[in-house]
Design a protein around this motif. Structure first.
Motif, PDB file in Angstrom:
ATOM      1  N   ALA A 108       0.858  -1.140  -0.215  1.00  0.00           N
ATOM      2  CA  ALA A 108      -0.144   0.048  -0.061  1.00  0.00           C
ATOM      3  C   ALA A 108       0.626   1.174   0.255  1.00  0.00           C
ATOM      4  O   ALA A 108       1.930   1.273   0.661  1.00  0.00           O
ATOM      5  N   VAL A 109       0.369   2.256  -0.643  1.00  0.00           N
ATOM      6  CA  VAL A 109       1.026   3.528  -0.830  1.00  0.00           C
ATOM      7  C   VAL A 109       0.855   4.227   0.460  1.00  0.00           C
ATOM      8  O   VAL A 109      -0.407   4.421   0.692  1.00  0.00           O
ATOM      9  N   VAL A 110       1.681   4.904   1.027  1.00  0.00           N
ATOM     10  CA  VAL A 110       1.474   5.814   2.510  1.00  0.00           C
ATOM     11  C   VAL A 110       1.912   7.187   2.039  1.00  0.00           C
ATOM     12  O   VAL A 110       3.110   7.215   1.658  1.00  0.00           O
ATOM     13  N   SER A 111       0.998   7.933   2.394  1.00  0.00           N
ATOM     14  CA  SER A 111       1.603   9.432   2.123  1.00  0.00           C
ATOM     15  C   SER A 111       2.785   9.858   3.158  1.00  0.00           C
ATOM     16  O   SER A 111       2.460   9.417   4.204  1.00  0.00           O
ATOM     17  N   THR A 112       3.480  10.599   2.440  1.00  0.00           N
ATOM     18  CA  THR A 112       4.699  11.016   3.004  1.00  0.00           C
ATOM     19  C   THR A 112       4.636  11.723   4.306  1.00  0.00           C
ATOM     20  O   THR A 112       5.235  11.731   5.240  1.00  0.00           O
ATOM     21  N   GLN A 113       3.445  12.482   4.381  1.00  0.00           N
ATOM     22  CA  GLN A 113       2.897  13.503   5.415  1.00  0.00           C
ATOM     23  C   GLN A 113       2.726  12.523   6.681  1.00  0.00           C
ATOM     24  O   GLN A 113       2.929  12.819   7.864  1.00  0.00           O
ATOM     25  N   SER A 114       1.997  11.347   6.431  1.00  0.00           N
ATOM     26  CA  SER A 114       1.519  10.556   7.575  1.00  0.00           C
ATOM     27  C   SER A 114       2.434   9.736   8.433  1.00  0.00           C
ATOM     28  O   SER A 114       2.363   8.962   9.412  1.00  0.00           O
ATOM     29  N   THR A 115       3.719   9.594   7.839  1.00  0.00           N
ATOM     30  CA  THR A 115       4.834   8.748   8.339  1.00  0.00           C
ATOM     31  C   THR A 115       5.367   9.385   9.678  1.00  0.00           C
ATOM     32  O   THR A 115       6.037   8.590  10.266  1.00  0.00           O
ATOM     33  N   GLY A 116       5.464  10.736   9.772  1.00  0.00           N
ATOM     34  CA  GLY A 116       6.093  11.171  10.750  1.00  0.00           C
ATOM     35  C   GLY A 116       7.637  11.135  10.712  1.00  0.00           C
ATOM     36  O   GLY A 116       8.461  11.826  11.564  1.00  0.00           O
ATOM     37  N   HIS A 117       8.081  10.918   9.720  1.00  0.00           N
ATOM     38  CA  HIS A 117       9.409  10.532   9.213  1.00  0.00           C
ATOM     39  C   HIS A 117      10.135  12.196   8.526  1.00  0.00           C
ATOM     40  O   HIS A 117       9.293  12.588   7.569  1.00  0.00           O
ATOM     41  N   SER A 118      11.087  12.569   8.743  1.00  0.00           N
ATOM     42  CA  SER A 118      11.651  13.800   7.911  1.00  0.00           C
ATOM     43  C   SER A 118      12.156  13.414   6.758  1.00  0.00           C
ATOM     44  O   SER A 118      13.042  12.348   6.693  1.00  0.00           O
ATOM     45  N   TRP A 119      11.627  13.665   5.615  1.00  0.00           N
ATOM     46  CA  TRP A 119      12.018  13.207   4.376  1.00  0.00           C
ATOM     47  C   TRP A 119      13.410  13.971   3.661  1.00  0.00           C
ATOM     48  O   TRP A 119      13.695  13.818   2.501  1.00  0.00           O
ATOM     49  N   GLU A 120      13.816  15.108   4.551  1.00  0.00           N
ATOM     50  CA  GLU A 120      14.810  15.908   3.815  1.00  0.00           C
ATOM     51  C   GLU A 120      16.105  15.324   3.552  1.00  0.00           C
ATOM     52  O   GLU A 120      16.792  15.720   2.914  1.00  0.00           O
ATOM     53  N   SER A 121      16.399  14.029   4.249  1.00  0.00           N
ATOM     54  CA  SER A 121      17.700  13.497   4.443  1.00  0.00           C
ATOM     55  C   SER A 121      17.585  12.234   3.404  1.00  0.00           C
ATOM     56  O   SER A 121      18.565  11.553   3.402  1.00  0.00           O
ATOM     57  N   ILE A 122      16.489  12.010   2.935  1.00  0.00           N
ATOM     58  CA  ILE A 122      16.355  10.793   2.098  1.00  0.00           C
ATOM     59  C   ILE A 122      16.918  10.963   0.727  1.00  0.00           C
ATOM     60  O   ILE A 122      16.929  12.067   0.043  1.00  0.00           O
ATOM     61  N   VAL A 123      17.866   9.901   0.251  1.00  0.00           N
ATOM     62  CA  VAL A 123      18.456   9.871  -0.904  1.00  0.00           C
ATOM     63  C   VAL A 123      17.560   8.906  -1.759  1.00  0.00           C
ATOM     64  O   VAL A 123      17.397   7.807  -1.330  1.00  0.00           O
ATOM     65  N   SER A 124      17.227   9.357  -3.114  1.00  0.00           N
ATOM     66  CA  SER A 124      16.675   8.521  -3.893  1.00  0.00           C
ATOM     67  C   SER A 124      17.536   8.235  -5.220  1.00  0.00           C
ATOM     68  O   SER A 124      18.117   9.054  -5.650  1.00  0.00           O
ATOM     69  N   PHE A 125      17.324   6.921  -5.547  1.00  0.00           N
ATOM     70  CA  PHE A 125      18.033   6.728  -7.203  1.00  0.00           C
ATOM     71  C   PHE A 125      17.123   5.283  -7.483  1.00  0.00           C
ATOM     72  O   PHE A 125      16.529   4.765  -6.779  1.00  0.00           O
ATOM     73  N   HIS A 126      17.155   5.217  -8.838  1.00  0.00           N
ATOM     74  CA  HIS A 126      16.571   3.970  -9.647  1.00  0.00           C
ATOM     75  C   HIS A 126      17.505   3.183 -10.176  1.00  0.00           C
ATOM     76  O   HIS A 126      18.650   3.717 -11.043  1.00  0.00           O
ATOM     77  N   LEU A 127      17.300   1.924 -10.130  1.00  0.00           N
ATOM     78  CA  LEU A 127      17.998   1.061 -10.881  1.00  0.00           C
ATOM     79  C   LEU A 127      17.443   0.460 -11.917  1.00  0.00           C
ATOM     80  O   LEU A 127      16.158   0.231 -12.027  1.00  0.00           O
ATOM     81  N   GLY A 128      17.936   0.138 -13.162  1.00  0.00           N
ATOM     82  CA  GLY A 128      17.277  -0.319 -14.104  1.00  0.00           C
ATOM     83  C   GLY A 128      16.856  -1.598 -14.143  1.00  0.00           C
ATOM     84  O   GLY A 128      17.407  -2.409 -12.995  1.00  0.00           O
ATOM     85  N   CYS A 129      16.305  -2.152 -14.928  1.00  0.00           N
ATOM     86  CA  CYS A 129      15.738  -3.537 -14.553  1.00  0.00           C
ATOM     87  C   CYS A 129      15.908  -4.373 -16.086  1.00  0.00           C
ATOM     88  O   CYS A 129      15.809  -3.884 -17.116  1.00  0.00           O
ATOM     89  N   SER A 130      16.467  -5.761 -15.986  1.00  0.00           N
ATOM     90  CA  SER A 130      16.706  -6.554 -17.121  1.00  0.00           C
ATOM     91  C   SER A 130      15.174  -6.704 -17.776  1.00  0.00           C
ATOM     92  O   SER A 130      15.202  -7.170 -19.020  1.00  0.00           O
ATOM     93  N   PHE A 131      13.994  -6.462 -17.184  1.00  0.00           N
ATOM     94  CA  PHE A 131      12.914  -6.659 -17.784  1.00  0.00           C
ATOM     95  C   PHE A 131      12.678  -5.450 -19.010  1.00  0.00           C
ATOM     96  O   PHE A 131      12.208  -5.856 -19.877  1.00  0.00           O
ATOM     97  N   SER A 132      13.493  -4.596 -18.952  1.00  0.00           N
ATOM     98  CA  SER A 132      13.481  -3.357 -20.053  1.00  0.00           C
ATOM     99  C   SER A 132      13.974  -4.086 -21.189  1.00  0.00           C
ATOM    100  O   SER A 132      13.432  -3.315 -22.363  1.00  0.00           O
ATOM    101  N   PHE A 133      14.728  -4.953 -21.327  1.00  0.00           N
ATOM    102  CA  PHE A 133      15.341  -5.274 -22.591  1.00  0.00           C
ATOM    103  C   PHE A 133      14.628  -6.612 -22.949  1.00  0.00           C
ATOM    104  O   PHE A 133      14.768  -7.159 -24.198  1.00  0.00           O
ATOM    105  N   ASP A 134      13.711  -7.301 -22.197  1.00  0.00           N
ATOM    106  CA  ASP A 134      12.912  -8.583 -22.624  1.00  0.00           C
ATOM    107  C   ASP A 134      12.245  -8.450 -23.928  1.00  0.00           C
ATOM    108  O   ASP A 134      12.151  -9.235 -24.854  1.00  0.00           O
ATOM    109  N   SER A 135      11.551  -7.226 -23.988  1.00  0.00           N
ATOM    110  CA  SER A 135      10.802  -7.192 -25.185  1.00  0.00           C
ATOM    111  C   SER A 135      11.693  -6.838 -26.521  1.00  0.00           C
ATOM    112  O   SER A 135      11.175  -7.291 -27.651  1.00  0.00           O
TER     113      SER A 135
END
Length: 174
Positions: A1-28
């Motif tokens: 389930a997706v949770v609103s970032t406001q409802s977690t009570g966690h400070s999101w300023e220190s969060i680092v985000s990155f996305h990794l590619g997926c091998s499913f991308s070349f399957d097609s």
């Protein structure tokens, strides 16, 4: 389930985000070029934690996760040619052939012992080909023992509104 970032009570300023590619991308790309990726069954791919060491960084210290697709021996060169320029989706296989060379064992003849995904069947006439896998992020997160972290679950990756064929054009124009 997706949770609103406001409802977690966690400070999101220190969060680092990155996305990794997926091998499913070349399957097609592979299937549209006539390469049958369902020879070992439909559904998620077989995934393993290899003995290939990732470069440690801070608390992250783990081995590379890899996905496996059994490829007919006469199509391996074609698979490499089709996937090598897709570095945003893991590129060419990182290992072709004997799974034991990268620390992956057999559970029974012709079947590899998986860590994630479907059974690692290697049908006759095929060669196991292994690609770097985005599940490495999960393995790295587990190794770091962080108090809070988020990553994708094997076979359930980040989905965007950009088609795989458009990614190289986007990166080459920036």
């Amino acid at each position: 389930a997706v949770v609103s970032t406001q409802s977690t009570g966690h400070s999101w300023e220190s969060i680092v985000s990155f996305h990794l590619g997926c091998s499913f991308s070349f399957d097609s790309k592979l299937t549209s070029s006539g390469i049958d990726l369902n020879s070992a069954g439909k559904g998620n791919v077989s995934m393993f934690i290899s003995n290939i060491k990732c470069i440690p960084s801070g608390p992250f210290d783990c081995n590379m996760a890899v996905s496996m697709r059994p490829i007919p021996e006469d199509l391996i060169e074609k698979v490499v040619e089709l996937s090598v320029n897709m570095d945003f989706a893991h590129g060419a296989p990182i290992h072709i052939g004997n799974p034991e060379d990268i620390g992956i064992s057999y559970s029974k003849p012709g079947v590899l012992k998986t860590d994630f995904g479907r059974e690692g069947v290697i049908p006759p006439g095929t060669v196991p080909c292994f690609w770097a896998c985005g599940v490495t992020g999960l393995v790295a997160m587990r190794s770091a023992k962080l108090p809070k972290s988020f990553t994708h679950y094997p076979g359930h990756m980040f989905v965007a509104d950009v088609l795989s064929d458009d990614v190289p054009k986007i990166f080459s124009s920036s």
